[in-house]
Write a protein that holds these residues in place. Structure first.
Motif, PDB file in Angstrom:
ATOM      1  N   LYS A   1      47.330 -94.631  48.978  1.00  0.00           N
ATOM      2  CA  LYS A   1      46.347 -93.912  49.645  1.00  0.00           C
ATOM      3  C   LYS A   1      47.216 -92.686  50.378  1.00  0.00           C
ATOM      4  N   SER A   2      48.523 -92.815  50.617  1.00  0.00           N
ATOM      5  CA  SER A   2      49.063 -91.660  51.311  1.00  0.00           C
ATOM      6  C   SER A   2      49.424 -90.566  50.271  1.00  0.00           C
ATOM      7  N   THR A   3      49.411 -91.077  49.070  1.00  0.00           N
ATOM      8  CA  THR A   3      49.706 -90.148  47.854  1.00  0.00           C
ATOM      9  C   THR A   3      48.236 -89.332  47.657  1.00  0.00           C
TER      10      THR A   3
ATOM     11  N   GLY B   1      52.118 -92.486  61.060  1.00  0.00           N
ATOM     12  CA  GLY B   1      52.726 -93.498  61.898  1.00  0.00           C
ATOM     13  C   GLY B   1      53.641 -94.175  60.790  1.00  0.00           C
ATOM     14  N   GLU B   2      53.357 -93.881  59.686  1.00  0.00           N
ATOM     15  CA  GLU B   2      53.799 -94.947  58.676  1.00  0.00           C
ATOM     16  C   GLU B   2      55.319 -94.341  58.023  1.00  0.00           C
ATOM     17  N   GLU B   3      55.506 -93.020  57.914  1.00  0.00           N
ATOM     18  CA  GLU B   3      56.511 -92.185  57.477  1.00  0.00           C
ATOM     19  C   GLU B   3      56.821 -91.139  58.361  1.00  0.00           C
ATOM     20  N   ASN B   4      58.183 -91.114  58.063  1.00  0.00           N
ATOM     21  CA  ASN B   4      58.754 -89.643  58.984  1.00  0.00           C
ATOM     22  C   ASN B   4      58.542 -88.638  58.439  1.00  0.00           C
TER      23      ASN B   4
ATOM     24  N   ILE C   1      44.815 -89.356  59.819  1.00  0.00           N
ATOM     25  CA  ILE C   1      45.463 -90.271  60.533  1.00  0.00           C
ATOM     26  C   ILE C   1      45.777 -91.445  59.716  1.00  0.00           C
ATOM     27  N   ASP C   2      47.231 -91.703  59.294  1.00  0.00           N
ATOM     28  CA  ASP C   2      47.753 -92.715  58.299  1.00  0.00           C
ATOM     29  C   ASP C   2      48.684 -93.536  59.196  1.00  0.00           C
ATOM     30  N   SER C   3      48.578 -94.413  59.625  1.00  0.00           N
ATOM     31  CA  SER C   3      47.037 -95.309  59.563  1.00  0.00           C
ATOM     32  C   SER C   3      46.594 -95.690  60.940  1.00  0.00           C
TER      33      SER C   3
ATOM     34  N   GLY D   1      43.197 -97.287  56.689  1.00  0.00           N
ATOM     35  CA  GLY D   1      42.999 -98.886  57.313  1.00  0.00           C
ATOM     36  C   GLY D   1      43.783 -99.386  56.209  1.00  0.00           C
ATOM     37  N   GLN D   2      44.933 -99.938  56.855  1.00  0.00           N
ATOM     38  CA  GLN D   2      45.749-100.937  55.828  1.00  0.00           C
ATOM     39  C   GLN D   2      45.201-102.407  55.828  1.00  0.00           C
ATOM     40  N   ILE D   3      44.851-103.041  54.518  1.00  0.00           N
ATOM     41  CA  ILE D   3      44.256-104.136  54.270  1.00  0.00           C
ATOM     42  C   ILE D   3      45.644-105.141  54.170  1.00  0.00           C
TER      43      ILE D   3
HETATM   44 MG    MG Z   1      50.785 -94.810  53.319  1.00  0.00          MG
END
Ligand code: MG
Ligand code: TYD
Length: 433
Positions: free
Chosen positions: A98-100, A118-121, A166-168, A208-210
């Protein structure tokens, strides 16, 4: 103020008046949690002059221009890009890409965009971005690690950005609340973010993370809040990724785009008709059909293997085609064509891992079974399009005309459907041609 409590399944959003261990709707265990609802229905009457209504005006144009990304297939499945103030939920399991995909959407974008992660710096985001493009290609993007709800709403309402990513949504926090990251909070945040997007005409893409165990609110509970829901799916063993439109208020649903994950990000896959097979073959037990998802029409190869059984009950194994439907089809073939299939183990496989969810491939499956049973390849690599009824009649299927047109385009010389082959009895004749 009325205070009602209800229970909600974090996996499928089913609502229950009392707690129970298993969700009867989706079958998941221990996913039902308490949700407090404050229905603050105000009894105070408002002054009618203070309320606002709207009329369609002939002097104004309502057709909105769409924001386009550099990935054409992404624009296409959404109806030509995204609209201003459109809110998109982008759901998928962790690690699927998703982020890619989002980073790729940001590259070369002409629109002012904010990427909140909010997932990676920032270093991790920058490393990924530079794997996918040059620093110049991210000129219009700003990044932030601030996932506080108030900050996100301020960013959106500032109108400084046309797109906010917005991730995620699961990493959004509310510094003014202790009760973070449970279903109703996430729904509340998504709903506040959606309101802010609508008021400020900002487009929002939220991930949205499943989660497999459903311990954190799944994207299902957010589906009715947003305009568009995209699911990103794939198989970890394989590098194929499918992006599916599950809901779209501003375009068609069921559209798909296919990508391959490479060392340089996701590569768009074109010529999808040949995605599952390389070429047409003339071998016993093989038959072809056309299957569609959205506006994509694939050629599918059905393989069948009939072999004398050494069991009391013959085996029927199906991969990609409904197992119960296979049993039914075998019964029809035995009864209507008088084939002694009760003495055979029958295996059916749809090549490439695709799962057929409609009845359009019935005729192809029947043809493949007969071909294997008779040890005779089907002459001229024909294409079969049709459903088979219990009476042995071949029935018209949804989108049949389009499928026949596509089959001709893809080079099939012989195409069988209800008009050409009204009954499966004719399969025996055609099979021996
Ligand atoms: Mg990601
Ligand atoms: P990621 O986008 O971080 O997944 P998600 O946001 O859905 O959790 O990427 C997941 C995987 O993709 C990761 O294992 C690394 C791999 N990947 C590639 O194979 N090629 C690439 O160019 C990139 C950026 C990632």
């Amino acid at each position: 103020m009325k205070n009602n409590n209800r229970y909600i399944c974090t996996s499928c959003a089913a609502i229950y008046p009392a707690w129970q261990g298993k969700c009867t709707q989706c079958g998941a265990w221990n996913t039902i949690i308490l949700e407090e609802i404050n229905e603050g229905i105000s009894q105070t009457q408002k002054c009618i002059e203070d309320l606002q209504t709207f009329k369609i005006q002939s002097t104004r144009t309502y057709a909105e221009s769409r924001i386009k990304f550099s990935l054409n297939s992404f624009n296409n499945i959404l109806g030509g890009g995204i609209l201003h103030s459109q809110v998109i939920l982008f759901a998928g399991e962790p690690g699927i890409g998703k982020s890619t995909l989002l980073a790729q959407l940001c590259s070369n974008i002409q629109t002012k965009t904010l990427y909140i992660s909010g997932e990676e710096n920032f270093d991790q985001i920058a490393q990924r971005a530079l794997r996918l493009g040059t620093p110049d290609s991210f000129e219009n993007i700003e990044f932030s690690n601030d996932t506080d709800l108030a900050s996100i709403l301020t960013y959106i309402e500032s109108k400084k950005y046309e797109i906010v990513i917005i991730d995620s949504i699961q990493t959004v926090t509310n510094n003014n609340s202790f009760n973070n990251r449970i279903t109703n909070q996430i729904r509340e945040y998504a709903s506040l973010i959606t309101d802010a997007a609508k008021n400020s005409h900002t487009s929002v893409l939220m991930v949205g993370q499943i989660t497999k165990d459903g311990s954190i609110a799944g994207p299902k509970v957010l589906e009715h809040i947003v305009d568009t829901v995209l699911y990103f799916e794939g198989n970890y063993k394989d590098d194929t990724r499918i992006l599916r439109v599950k809901k779209n208020r501003f375009g068609k649903t069921s559209e798909i785009a296919v990508f391959r994950m490479s060392n340089n990000g996701l590569q768009e896959v074109n010529n999808l008709e040949w995605f599952f097979i390389d070429n047409l073959k003339c071998e016993e037990g093989l038959a072809y059909s056309i299957y569609n998802e959205g506006s994509v029409y694939f050629i599918i190869e059905v393989q069948a293997l009939c072999i004398k059984t050494s069991f009391t009950y013959p085996k029927r194994i199906s991969n990609g085609y409904d197992a119960k439907r296979l049993e039914m089809l075998i019964a029809i073939l035995s009864k209507k064509l008088g084939l002694p299939l009760e003495n055979c183990d029958i295996y059916v496989n749809i090549v490439g891992g695709i799962k057929i969810t409609d009845t359009s491939a019935d005729l192809a499956v029947a043809a493949a079974i007969i071909s294997s049973f008779q040890n005779k390849p089907l002459a001229d690599k024909p294409c079969f399009i049709g459903e088979i009824s219990l009476t042995g009649e071949v029935r018209k299927i949804h989108k049949q005309t389009e499928k026949i047109k596509k089959a001709k385009e893809y080079g099939f010389k012989k195409i069988y459907y209800d008009k050409v082959m009204p009954n499966i009895k004719l399969l025996l004749e055609h099979n021996t041609l």
